[in-house]
Design a protein around this motif. Structure first.
Motif, PDB file in Angstrom:
ATOM      1  N   ASN A  72       0.812  -1.223   0.000  1.00  0.00           N
ATOM      2  CA  ASN A  72       0.000   0.000   0.000  1.00  0.00           C
ATOM      3  C   ASN A  72       0.843   1.269   0.000  1.00  0.00           C
ATOM      4  N   GLU A  73       2.109   1.136  -0.339  1.00  0.00           N
ATOM      5  CA  GLU A  73       2.981   2.309  -0.425  1.00  0.00           C
ATOM      6  C   GLU A  73       2.707   3.046  -1.731  1.00  0.00           C
ATOM      7  N   PRO A  74       2.556   4.372  -1.681  1.00  0.00           N
ATOM      8  CA  PRO A  74       2.203   5.118  -2.889  1.00  0.00           C
ATOM      9  C   PRO A  74       3.414   5.477  -3.737  1.00  0.00           C
ATOM     10  N   HIS A  75       3.184   5.478  -5.036  1.00  0.00           N
ATOM     11  CA  HIS A  75       4.158   6.013  -5.990  1.00  0.00           C
ATOM     12  C   HIS A  75       3.458   7.116  -6.765  1.00  0.00           C
ATOM     13  N   PHE A  76       4.133   8.250  -6.918  1.00  0.00           N
ATOM     14  CA  PHE A  76       3.500   9.432  -7.496  1.00  0.00           C
ATOM     15  C   PHE A  76       4.053   9.733  -8.889  1.00  0.00           C
ATOM     16  N   THR A  77       3.139  10.041  -9.799  1.00  0.00           N
ATOM     17  CA  THR A  77       3.506  10.555 -11.123  1.00  0.00           C
ATOM     18  C   THR A  77       2.724  11.841 -11.326  1.00  0.00           C
ATOM     19  N   THR A  78       3.429  12.954 -11.396  1.00  0.00           N
ATOM     20  CA  THR A  78       2.765  14.255 -11.458  1.00  0.00           C
ATOM     21  C   THR A  78       2.989  14.918 -12.806  1.00  0.00           C
ATOM     22  N   HIS A  79       1.899  15.388 -13.402  1.00  0.00           N
ATOM     23  CA  HIS A  79       1.931  16.090 -14.677  1.00  0.00           C
ATOM     24  C   HIS A  79       1.497  17.537 -14.474  1.00  0.00           C
ATOM     25  N   GLY A  80       2.138  18.443 -15.189  1.00  0.00           N
ATOM     26  CA  GLY A  80       1.799  19.844 -15.081  1.00  0.00           C
ATOM     27  C   GLY A  80       1.393  20.448 -16.413  1.00  0.00           C
ATOM     28  N   TYR A  81       0.500  21.426 -16.352  1.00  0.00           N
ATOM     29  CA  TYR A  81       0.105  22.186 -17.536  1.00  0.00           C
ATOM     30  C   TYR A  81       0.241  23.678 -17.243  1.00  0.00           C
ATOM     31  N   ARG A  82       1.141  24.346 -17.944  1.00  0.00           N
ATOM     32  CA  ARG A  82       1.395  25.785 -17.821  1.00  0.00           C
ATOM     33  C   ARG A  82       1.818  26.188 -16.396  1.00  0.00           C
ATOM     34  N   VAL A  83       2.420  25.291 -15.655  1.00  0.00           N
ATOM     35  CA  VAL A  83       2.842  25.622 -14.291  1.00  0.00           C
ATOM     36  C   VAL A  83       4.054  26.537 -14.366  1.00  0.00           C
ATOM     37  N   ASN A  84       3.939  27.705 -13.767  1.00  0.00           N
ATOM     38  CA  ASN A  84       4.981  28.718 -13.867  1.00  0.00           C
ATOM     39  C   ASN A  84       4.915  29.622 -12.645  1.00  0.00           C
ATOM     40  N   SER A  85       5.875  29.476 -11.748  1.00  0.00           N
ATOM     41  CA  SER A  85       5.865  30.273 -10.518  1.00  0.00           C
ATOM     42  C   SER A  85       6.104  31.755 -10.781  1.00  0.00           C
ATOM     43  N   ALA A  86       6.575  32.079 -11.987  1.00  0.00           N
ATOM     44  CA  ALA A  86       6.800  33.489 -12.332  1.00  0.00           C
ATOM     45  C   ALA A  86       5.518  34.162 -12.819  1.00  0.00           C
ATOM     46  N   GLU A  87       4.485  33.372 -13.122  1.00  0.00           N
ATOM     47  CA  GLU A  87       3.203  33.946 -13.553  1.00  0.00           C
ATOM     48  C   GLU A  87       2.308  34.078 -12.322  1.00  0.00           C
ATOM     49  N   TYR A  88       2.175  35.288 -11.858  1.00  0.00           N
ATOM     50  CA  TYR A  88       1.473  35.518 -10.591  1.00  0.00           C
ATOM     51  C   TYR A  88      -0.020  35.239 -10.696  1.00  0.00           C
ATOM     52  N   PHE A  89      -0.559  34.640  -9.643  1.00  0.00           N
ATOM     53  CA  PHE A  89      -2.001  34.610  -9.424  1.00  0.00           C
ATOM     54  C   PHE A  89      -2.247  34.859  -7.944  1.00  0.00           C
ATOM     55  N   TYR A  90      -3.367  35.464  -7.638  1.00  0.00           N
ATOM     56  CA  TYR A  90      -3.700  35.718  -6.239  1.00  0.00           C
ATOM     57  C   TYR A  90      -4.237  34.429  -5.626  1.00  0.00           C
ATOM     58  N   PRO A  91      -3.640  33.950  -4.530  1.00  0.00           N
ATOM     59  CA  PRO A  91      -4.011  32.634  -4.006  1.00  0.00           C
ATOM     60  C   PRO A  91      -5.295  32.586  -3.203  1.00  0.00           C
ATOM     61  N   ALA A  92      -5.862  33.743  -2.875  1.00  0.00           N
ATOM     62  CA  ALA A  92      -7.132  33.802  -2.153  1.00  0.00           C
ATOM     63  C   ALA A  92      -7.100  32.911  -0.903  1.00  0.00           C
ATOM     64  N   SER A  93      -8.149  32.133  -0.705  1.00  0.00           N
ATOM     65  CA  SER A  93      -8.290  31.368   0.538  1.00  0.00           C
ATOM     66  C   SER A  93      -7.471  30.091   0.598  1.00  0.00           C
TER      67      SER A  93
END
Length: 416
Positions: free
Chosen positions: A68-89
């Motif tokens: 039951n040990e997890p293995h992670f595969t993560t995919h991103g679309y347009r992920v860019n820490s330089a493109e600001y968004f307001y994180p709200a709550s």
């Protein structure tokens, strides 16, 4: 001898890097885009204008072995820490985790009555909370109101308890180095006043057991450069025809939001220095109230009548007001403000044995004016969130798993 030690140190560091779990990595590939393109009826407008909508998406596929040990595969679309968004709550989830951790460090449980003072004119004090079972405020009850209904005042009280400097230092030490939490929410206080946090005291049996004096963060926290968005904003009822500056606003990039969720749901897969110091009861509390529906809630009692199942469930359900299925649970923290709509969720179907993580943001502000209360959440944001969750969920339904996951860790009892 010195050279040999140097090689040993280098070899050790390389081993440590290899040993780091895949939880912190993502593939900036075309997987998500290809998946969305299979459903033009859902996403054609969005995919044709991704820059306009400033979309960012992270999806983590979870596969378990026989242990039951997890293995992670993560995919991103347009992920860019330089493109600001307001994180709200979405910043509120970090506040809950840090407040629980601070209570554990102090040696008091999160249910201990907490009273907030007011040493400055702009501050307000709290001596009671009529929505709690005891009639008294506490870290636990503030956390409950945050997770169930995204209560702004509850976040502000935890922000004051943690302290601006400690809030940011603690996150940075855990590897959330790009995050910047600098202000209360839905508050008229300016940047300078948000550096001041209220005095706090905890009482038990009418006696003070801990006092925290009012604090001031000597270090100013803001973006190194201006963050200018839009073409205008409303100020005191008057339109100002110039971009709005977000440089003194909170910043919580998508990758770090996603990693926070993973850290809370899979702490054993995170290096010890990046974990939160939480108890089993803390984790159970988080899992319960992140997934509990308002109608299942005892306190605050009015949530049952005033709030609907999908009130803070954007992904998959799009904040629908219809009754939601009980075997599918979103353990999430969402947010919406300034036209930005976000959700950060671990999603589980306990009947079908499905689990995955999904974090997304979309910008819904066609007129490019801030603070005019004319945002396109209903027309653009909520349908996108519902369709995105549905599309990933359908993919998870169809894909084969060698092992059915044991999700009992996340099956919790609700208030009613």
């Amino acid at each position: 001898m010195t050279v040999f030690r140097g090689y040993k140190l280098l070899f050790y560091l390389l081993l440590q890097l290899v040993a780091l779990p895949s939880i912190a990595q993502f593939q900036a590939d075309s997987f998500i885009e290809k998946l969305l393109k299979k459903h033009p009826e859902r996403f054609s407008e969005i995919l044709n204008n991704p820059d306009k909508y400033r979309i960012q998406v992270l999806y983590t596929r979870i596969d378990r072995n026989k242990k039951n040990e997890p293995h992670f595969t993560t995919h991103g679309y347009r992920v860019n820490s330089a493109e600001y968004f307001y994180p709200a709550s979405t910043v509120k989830l970090a506040a809950v985790a840090l407040a629980f951790e601070k209570m554990n460090k102090l040696g008091y449980d999160k249910y201990t009555p907490m009273f907030t003072g007011a040493d400055r004119p702009e501050q307000t004090k709290v001596d009671a909370d009529t929505t709690s079972e005891s009639g008294l405020p506490s870290v636990a009850h503030y956390a409950k109101k945050i997770l169930l209904a995204s209560d702004n005042d509850a976040f502000n009280r935890l922000y004051e308890f943690i302290g601006q400097k400690e809030f940011n230092d603690s996150l940075h030490h855990k590897g959330f180095t790009n995050t910047r939490i600098v202000h209360r929410l839905d508050s008229p206080m300016g940047a300078e006043n948000n550096r001041y946090t209220n005095a706090i005291r905890f009482e038990r049996g009418g006696e003070i057991i801990f006092e925290q004096p009012a604090r001031y963060n000597e270090k100013e926290l803001k973006a190194p450069e201006q963050i200018l968005l839009g073409k205008g904003f409303m100020k005191d009822g008057v339109l100002v025809n110039e971009p709005f500056d977000f440089s003194s606003k909170n910043f919580f990039p998508l990758e770090e939001q996603h990693r926070l969720l993973k850290t809370l749901f899979f702490p054993d897969q995170v290096p010890p220095g990046q974990r939160f110091n939480l108890t089993p009861d803390d984790y159970g509390f988080l899992y319960q109230y992140m997934s509990q529906f308002p109608v299942e809630t005892s306190f605050p009692a009015h949530y049952t009548d005033d709030l609907y199942d999908g009130y803070v469930k954007f992904l998959l359900f799009g904040a629908t007001k219809t009754r939601l299925p009980r075997h599918i649970r979103l353990f999430n923290k969402c947010g919406d403000a300034y036209g930005f709509l976000l959700d950060n969720a671990y999603i589980a179907d306990f009947e079908k044995g499905i689990e995955f993580m999904l974090t997304a943001v979309i910008y819904c502000n066609a007129d490019q004016i801030f603070n005019d209360n004319k945002y396109d959440y209903d027309e653009i944001g909520f349908p996108f969130m519902a369709n995105l969750g549905k599309t990933i969920f359908e993919y998870e339904l169809d894909r084969k798993r060698s092992v059915r996951p044991d999700l009992s860790r996340f099956e919790v009892e609700y208030d009613k």
